[in-house]
Design an enzyme around this catalytic site. Sequence first.
Site, PDB file in Angstrom:
ATOM      1  CG  ASN A   9     -14.392 -24.958  13.591  1.00  0.00           C
ATOM      2  OD1 ASN A   9     -12.970 -25.136  13.663  1.00  0.00           O
ATOM      3  ND2 ASN A   9     -15.075 -24.489  12.524  1.00  0.00           N
ATOM      4  CD1 TRP A  10     -11.982 -24.630  19.866  1.00  0.00           C
ATOM      5  CD2 TRP A  10     -10.015 -25.176  20.522  1.00  0.00           C
ATOM      6  NE1 TRP A  10     -12.081 -25.059  21.187  1.00  0.00           N
ATOM      7  CE2 TRP A  10     -10.875 -25.461  21.621  1.00  0.00           C
ATOM      8  CE3 TRP A  10      -8.597 -25.449  20.689  1.00  0.00           C
ATOM      9  CZ2 TRP A  10     -10.337 -26.013  22.983  1.00  0.00           C
ATOM     10  CZ3 TRP A  10      -8.370 -26.010  21.890  1.00  0.00           C
ATOM     11  CH2 TRP A  10      -9.183 -26.350  22.960  1.00  0.00           C
ATOM     12  CG  HIS A 107     -16.221 -24.884   8.372  1.00  0.00           C
ATOM     13  ND1 HIS A 107     -16.104 -23.445   7.895  1.00  0.00           N
ATOM     14  CD2 HIS A 107     -16.774 -24.685   9.534  1.00  0.00           C
ATOM     15  CE1 HIS A 107     -16.796 -22.578   8.989  1.00  0.00           C
ATOM     16  NE2 HIS A 107     -17.207 -23.506   9.790  1.00  0.00           N
ATOM     17  CD  GLU A 176     -21.275 -25.055  10.772  1.00  0.00           C
ATOM     18  OE1 GLU A 176     -21.201 -24.425  11.977  1.00  0.00           O
ATOM     19  OE2 GLU A 176     -20.155 -24.826  10.147  1.00  0.00           O
ATOM     20  N   GLY A 182     -20.179 -16.736  12.483  1.00  0.00           N
ATOM     21  CA  GLY A 182     -19.248 -15.673  12.981  1.00  0.00           C
ATOM     22  C   GLY A 182     -20.271 -14.374  12.855  1.00  0.00           C
ATOM     23  CB  SER A 222     -24.271 -16.903  15.886  1.00  0.00           C
ATOM     24  OG  SER A 222     -23.727 -16.129  14.708  1.00  0.00           O
ATOM     25  N   GLY A 243     -18.283 -22.261  17.148  1.00  0.00           N
ATOM     26  CA  GLY A 243     -17.145 -21.715  16.859  1.00  0.00           C
ATOM     27  C   GLY A 243     -16.578 -20.693  17.900  1.00  0.00           C
TER      28      GLY A 243
HETATM   29  P1  PGA Z   1     -19.475 -19.368  15.081  1.00  0.00           P
HETATM   30  O1  PGA Z   1     -18.628 -20.448  14.146  1.00  0.00           O
HETATM   31  O2  PGA Z   1     -19.952 -20.167  16.303  1.00  0.00           O
HETATM   32  O3  PGA Z   1     -18.069 -18.712  15.490  1.00  0.00           O
HETATM   33  O4  PGA Z   1     -20.429 -18.578  14.368  1.00  0.00           O
HETATM   34  C1  PGA Z   1     -19.443 -21.561  13.885  1.00  0.00           C
HETATM   35  C2  PGA Z   1     -18.574 -22.355  12.790  1.00  0.00           C
HETATM   36  O5  PGA Z   1     -17.911 -21.820  11.914  1.00  0.00           O
HETATM   37  O6  PGA Z   1     -18.788 -23.701  12.693  1.00  0.00           O
END
Ligand code: PGA
Length: 265
Positions: A9-10, A107, A176, A182, A222, A243
């Site tokens: 997921n960019w 999301h 998630e 994040g 993460s 992400g």
């Molecule tokens: P992250 O994001 O890997 O930066 O925690 C994952 C996501 O939002 O799908």
Amino acid sequence: MKDVYIYCNWKIYLDDEQSESLLRGILSSLQTLTLPDNTPNINLKLFPSTSSLRSLSKIISNCDLPNKKLKLSMGCQNIHYEKTGAFTGETSIMAIQGYCESILVGHSERRNIFAEKNADLNKKTALILENKLEPVICIGEPENLLKNDSEGYLREQILSSVADIDISHQVVFAYEPTGSIGTGVATSPLEVNLKSKLIKKILKQNIPHLDLSLIKILYGGSVNNENITDYLSASDIDGVLVGSSSVDLQKFQMILDKIITLSPT
Ligand code: PGA
């Protein structure tokens, strides 16, 4: 040997030029990747900004990957639940259909920042399946529920997203927990594996005729090169949604290096 799903997921981290340059970097890494015979099939899917979908999908379709076990395709981060109409600023499924195979639904950033509701996400899932694309339904409890009984919360998210929809095509659930997105604080593989089992149990109990082989469960939050193999080796986790570690070529190459060392499960 189960297939492995690495979805990236960019978000809106990159502009079109940076996205193209990252894709070219990934492609050249993939060209030199030596996959041992016992490596599982690897489905790598990139979810760039919608504006980049068309040009990136052209680059991918003109590129032959050296190993049949490796598939590279594109996904879209969001669509509107109506196919067409007066919805200024939204993306219609018709606009992206030829360029991607999957679409993220709900999301946590869409749910929390843009107030997307379960009922709208159900309409998106239905539209995506009608158009023979793969919905990637994102679910996950807020941090305060993680340690308590989150089953009811997840049940509501799961069942509302697929209510009254005949599932005849692959559906992906990305689990998630919001406190792990994040933050650098990933949820433990043990906990995620239990949640994956729970998601399948909820689906089977409520949709008894459902073919569970059509359901894939990913973990997101993460994920990085240090923890990725712990998730991919767990019995009930099919893949990951990455992400921030997926938008940096060096970090992503380290992820690829880990994936090729995976033993079959
Ligand atoms: P992250 O994001 O890997 O930066 O925690 C994952 C996501 O939002 O799908």
